[in-house]
Design a protein around this motif. Sequence first.
Motif, PDB file in Angstrom:
ATOM      1  N   ARG A 464     -55.118  34.671 -13.956  1.00  0.00           N
ATOM      2  CA  ARG A 464     -55.046  34.122 -12.709  1.00  0.00           C
ATOM      3  C   ARG A 464     -56.246  33.685 -11.870  1.00  0.00           C
ATOM      4  NH1 ARG A 464     -53.151  39.867 -12.155  1.00  0.00           N
ATOM      5  NH2 ARG A 464     -50.761  39.962 -13.160  1.00  0.00           N
ATOM      6  N   ASP A 465     -57.213  34.287 -12.309  1.00  0.00           N
ATOM      7  CA  ASP A 465     -58.782  33.903 -11.761  1.00  0.00           C
ATOM      8  C   ASP A 465     -58.925  32.511 -12.214  1.00  0.00           C
ATOM      9  OD1 ASP A 465     -58.585  36.301 -10.405  1.00  0.00           O
ATOM     10  OD2 ASP A 465     -60.066  37.260 -11.781  1.00  0.00           O
ATOM     11  N   LEU A 466     -58.644  32.274 -13.371  1.00  0.00           N
ATOM     12  CA  LEU A 466     -59.137  31.088 -13.924  1.00  0.00           C
ATOM     13  C   LEU A 466     -58.165  29.799 -13.403  1.00  0.00           C
ATOM     14  CD1 LEU A 466     -59.761  31.783 -17.791  1.00  0.00           C
ATOM     15  CD2 LEU A 466     -61.631  30.934 -15.882  1.00  0.00           C
ATOM     16  N   LYS A 467     -56.897  30.284 -13.249  1.00  0.00           N
ATOM     17  CA  LYS A 467     -56.054  29.182 -12.613  1.00  0.00           C
ATOM     18  C   LYS A 467     -56.428  28.794 -11.213  1.00  0.00           C
ATOM     19  CE  LYS A 467     -51.971  30.408 -11.283  1.00  0.00           C
ATOM     20  NZ  LYS A 467     -50.518  31.216 -11.294  1.00  0.00           N
ATOM     21  N   ARG A 468     -56.698  30.111 -10.380  1.00  0.00           N
ATOM     22  CA  ARG A 468     -57.270  29.711  -9.067  1.00  0.00           C
ATOM     23  C   ARG A 468     -58.372  28.676  -9.222  1.00  0.00           C
ATOM     24  NH1 ARG A 468     -60.909  31.948  -6.735  1.00  0.00           N
ATOM     25  NH2 ARG A 468     -61.172  33.852  -8.151  1.00  0.00           N
ATOM     26  N   VAL A 469     -59.459  28.928  -9.894  1.00  0.00           N
ATOM     27  CA  VAL A 469     -60.583  28.314  -9.889  1.00  0.00           C
ATOM     28  C   VAL A 469     -60.200  26.849 -10.173  1.00  0.00           C
ATOM     29  CG1 VAL A 469     -62.742  27.945 -11.025  1.00  0.00           C
ATOM     30  CG2 VAL A 469     -62.229  30.448 -10.495  1.00  0.00           C
ATOM     31  N   ASN A 470     -59.496  26.594 -11.130  1.00  0.00           N
ATOM     32  CA  ASN A 470     -58.837  25.304 -11.473  1.00  0.00           C
ATOM     33  C   ASN A 470     -58.292  24.622 -10.172  1.00  0.00           C
ATOM     34  OD1 ASN A 470     -59.298  24.271 -14.608  1.00  0.00           O
ATOM     35  ND2 ASN A 470     -59.140  26.513 -14.354  1.00  0.00           N
ATOM     36  N   GLN A 471     -57.520  25.178  -9.538  1.00  0.00           N
ATOM     37  CA  GLN A 471     -56.598  24.704  -8.508  1.00  0.00           C
ATOM     38  C   GLN A 471     -57.728  24.247  -7.383  1.00  0.00           C
ATOM     39  OE1 GLN A 471     -53.811  27.960  -7.689  1.00  0.00           O
ATOM     40  NE2 GLN A 471     -52.208  26.894  -8.927  1.00  0.00           N
ATOM     41  N   GLU A 472     -58.860  25.310  -7.072  1.00  0.00           N
ATOM     42  CA  GLU A 472     -59.768  24.912  -6.194  1.00  0.00           C
ATOM     43  C   GLU A 472     -60.540  23.864  -6.508  1.00  0.00           C
ATOM     44  OE1 GLU A 472     -61.694  28.610  -5.729  1.00  0.00           O
ATOM     45  OE2 GLU A 472     -60.093  29.470  -4.514  1.00  0.00           O
ATOM     46  N   LEU A 473     -60.935  23.658  -7.764  1.00  0.00           N
ATOM     47  CA  LEU A 473     -61.748  22.543  -8.037  1.00  0.00           C
ATOM     48  C   LEU A 473     -60.898  21.282  -7.940  1.00  0.00           C
ATOM     49  CD1 LEU A 473     -63.575  23.631 -11.379  1.00  0.00           C
ATOM     50  CD2 LEU A 473     -64.684  22.840  -9.295  1.00  0.00           C
ATOM     51  N   LEU A 474     -59.696  21.112  -8.249  1.00  0.00           N
ATOM     52  CA  LEU A 474     -58.760  19.983  -8.218  1.00  0.00           C
ATOM     53  C   LEU A 474     -58.531  19.636  -6.649  1.00  0.00           C
ATOM     54  CD1 LEU A 474     -57.117  18.321 -10.219  1.00  0.00           C
ATOM     55  CD2 LEU A 474     -55.118  19.596  -9.689  1.00  0.00           C
TER      56      LEU A 474
END
Length: 883
Positions: A464-474
């Motif tokens: 979940r954390d990695l998905k959130r980080v990727n979404q924020e970066l995007l």
Amino acid sequence: MSTSSPTTGSSAGSPATTNIMLAIFEKKTSSIDLYRPLRNFISLTYSEREAINLEDDLLTLKQLRSDIERVTDPTPSTRRDLFINYFKALCLVETRFPISPDKDHINTLTFLWYDAFKTKQKASQQNIHLEKAAVLFNLGAVYSQIGLSFDRTTVEGRRQASHAFIAAAGAFAYLRDNASTKASMGSSTTVDVGLECAGMLERLMLAQAQECVFENTIAKGSTPGVCAKISRQAGLYYEEALAALIVAPLKDHFDKGWISHVQLKAALFYAEACYRYSLELHEKEEIAEEIARLKSGISALTEAKKSSRGAAAQLLDAMTKLEANLNRNLERAMKENDRVYLMRVPSPSSLPPLPAFSLVKPMSMNEVLDASKEKMFASLVPDSSAKALSRYTEMVDNVIRTQAERLQQGSELTRVRLKEMDLPDSILALEGNMTLPTDLKEDVEAVQISGGPAGLEAELQQLRDLKRVNQELLVQTEELLQKEATEDAQFRSQFGTRWTRPQSSTLTKNLLDRLNRFAGNLKQAAESDARIERSVRDNAALMSILDRRPIESALPTLAKPIMSLDATEDAIVGGLKQSLRQLETLGAQRAGLEDMLKEMKRKDDILPKLMTITGSYEDLFRKEISKYDRICEDIAHNIEAQEQLLYQIQAQNEEFSATFNLEDYKASREKCYKQIQAAIAKYREIKENINEGLKFYVTLQDAITNVKQQCSDFVMTRNIQCREMIDDVQRHMAGLSFQDRKTSVSYDGSYPSVGPPPHQIPRSTAPPQTEPPNTPPMPHPQSPYYRPPEQPTMPGYGHPPPPYGTPQQSHPYHAPPAPAAPYPPQHPQQQPPPSHDYGQPAYPGWRGPYYNAHGQQPGSQPRPPYTIPSPYTYPNQGGYYKQ
């Protein structure tokens, strides 16, 4: 020549190897007269005539011993032939002359030999075994000296040297297998002819033979993979020799130079194998393992150098050169991995062993040292005696083989019968000592070590954390481009046709397409994440059994029946356990009987009796073979007792099974085993899916971060272009205003202009600056340039610049001060890499005020910085989980 240290030799060869090798010095002995004692024995035991007939053989034997003592010809090949001939003669002497302290034997001969490595140590024995062991040792030593004598700068020289070292290894192997044990049973002995030393020297000679083969392989230009296998095998041989050198009894018996040499050679050839194998990995583009192998080789060399005291300079120089090659290739591989492959480098401990391939083996010395065809002392012992001895040996071997097979069959029968009856596992289960099958228990322990089902939630949270980080970066990257496009549109609306640079949308299409693909990847990954979380929830009850500690607590229990009519359960269990103990005792007896058989055969030597017997050989055979009757009877009794005991155990186990309902327990246990296996399978499936997800998000994060950096570079370049275009438009507008004022004065009849036109006024006449140089010349009509949230606010950029109508105080033709950026400048950490040239046009056809159209040569316009293809591979569009 001292015998306390090895002989070394070197020659030029492959730059990766040293060619420093070892040869062994011969053992030294004292003078001894074989002629007189042997002649006296022949004369007394047989006849004076027989002694006269064998005079030539006795003199030949005497001369051979004398040549060994005095080293009349030190040439290694001559010494080799001398030792071979003398050893054959000793084999003939052994079968015909009983040399021992016994009064009826030849008891006036004492053989004395000095240790080859500790020359002050010596051993003496009144038997021929020490003499034979010493001769075999010296044979191996001269073979090693022959190997060192060849010119190893040539292919043929290295081939001959390899054959000599193979022969040396064969001599030391023959010493170990045929003479070391007998020599060690005497009144005194030396370490150099012992089992440990002979085995070590065999490995050392094989290592040097393999090293010669490796050098020829390099010279022939073989592939890196082949060279790596041969080099690794050479290293393994050196490692085996080193393993024997660093433990007793050899640990304190050899000079430090020996141990240092072998240790460095082992490290050198391991590192060489890593280097050659990494070349093959590089060709296959397996960069991650290449980096790990190179690091492993460097680590081995670094560790070996710590104990390099006393090592040869040429050996140390070879290690230094090899280390430089490893470091150079490591630096190249790491750069390629950082820029292109982005592979995760495994730890060296997780790598499989390097492949190895041996092209050498000890030469068989049986034919070289075979004395069966020698004629020396042939008349002393009839040929029938030799045949009789061979026949007796066959009889003994047949007895030993038959009885050993019976013992092994008895042990195998016990194992199979007990397994069929599920013993002793059922007894242990009744006592609460339940155990899982070994393979199943290992699987459960592996699951628990990795965190078990209870640890899956933490790993899901990582997803979940990695998905959130990727979404924020995007989102941040998309906002970055959107902000720039909005500002460009505002300026285009303000300046109209004067704003000549291309729209942002025409330049960012490729970047936006990539961001859209990343967004699609994230959406698909989110669906896979949801499937995993559902799987964890749905199978939580099934996998919960794996969190039981100990896991045996999940197994069904075997207990006494609730209702008992005669209370005989304890007696049944006690009788069965007693029978199992008796069966175990019989098994231990069988192991002892097998050892007794081997020991009897080892001590069974009837040669002295054969040499003196005057009657029939058959009578002697029956008497001697009868020694084995007693142990054969013991073996038969053991097998019979075991057979009866197994019948008894079977009956007791049937009663035990009926009393304790053993069949139901077995069914429950098997069901529990299957449940555990199913839980393990499901856990591994989920674990593998989570790991795939983690790798997916990490890879995607790297790709988005790279695109974000490209977007930041693009926005910065557009920012610079925007400032310069605004400056150009302002100067143009100011020039038009000046011309209008000039024209109106002329039409009104005012004074004509004097001097050069304003645009030709020299710079030296320009009026002084009336405002600070950093005063912005125009308004800031749009919102500030997008600043990533992780960047701190830059001081001095929070106040808006004055409006566009603010009059310019500087001379219209004086170079104006640099205008304030319409966007806040980037933080220093956001500056582009040195490889980007931001003074060049960002897209074809644009001409800024800094661009000299007349000075530009045809074809010299650089390629736009944002049209280069990305070196990163998009993450897989499909789901990363097993469905």
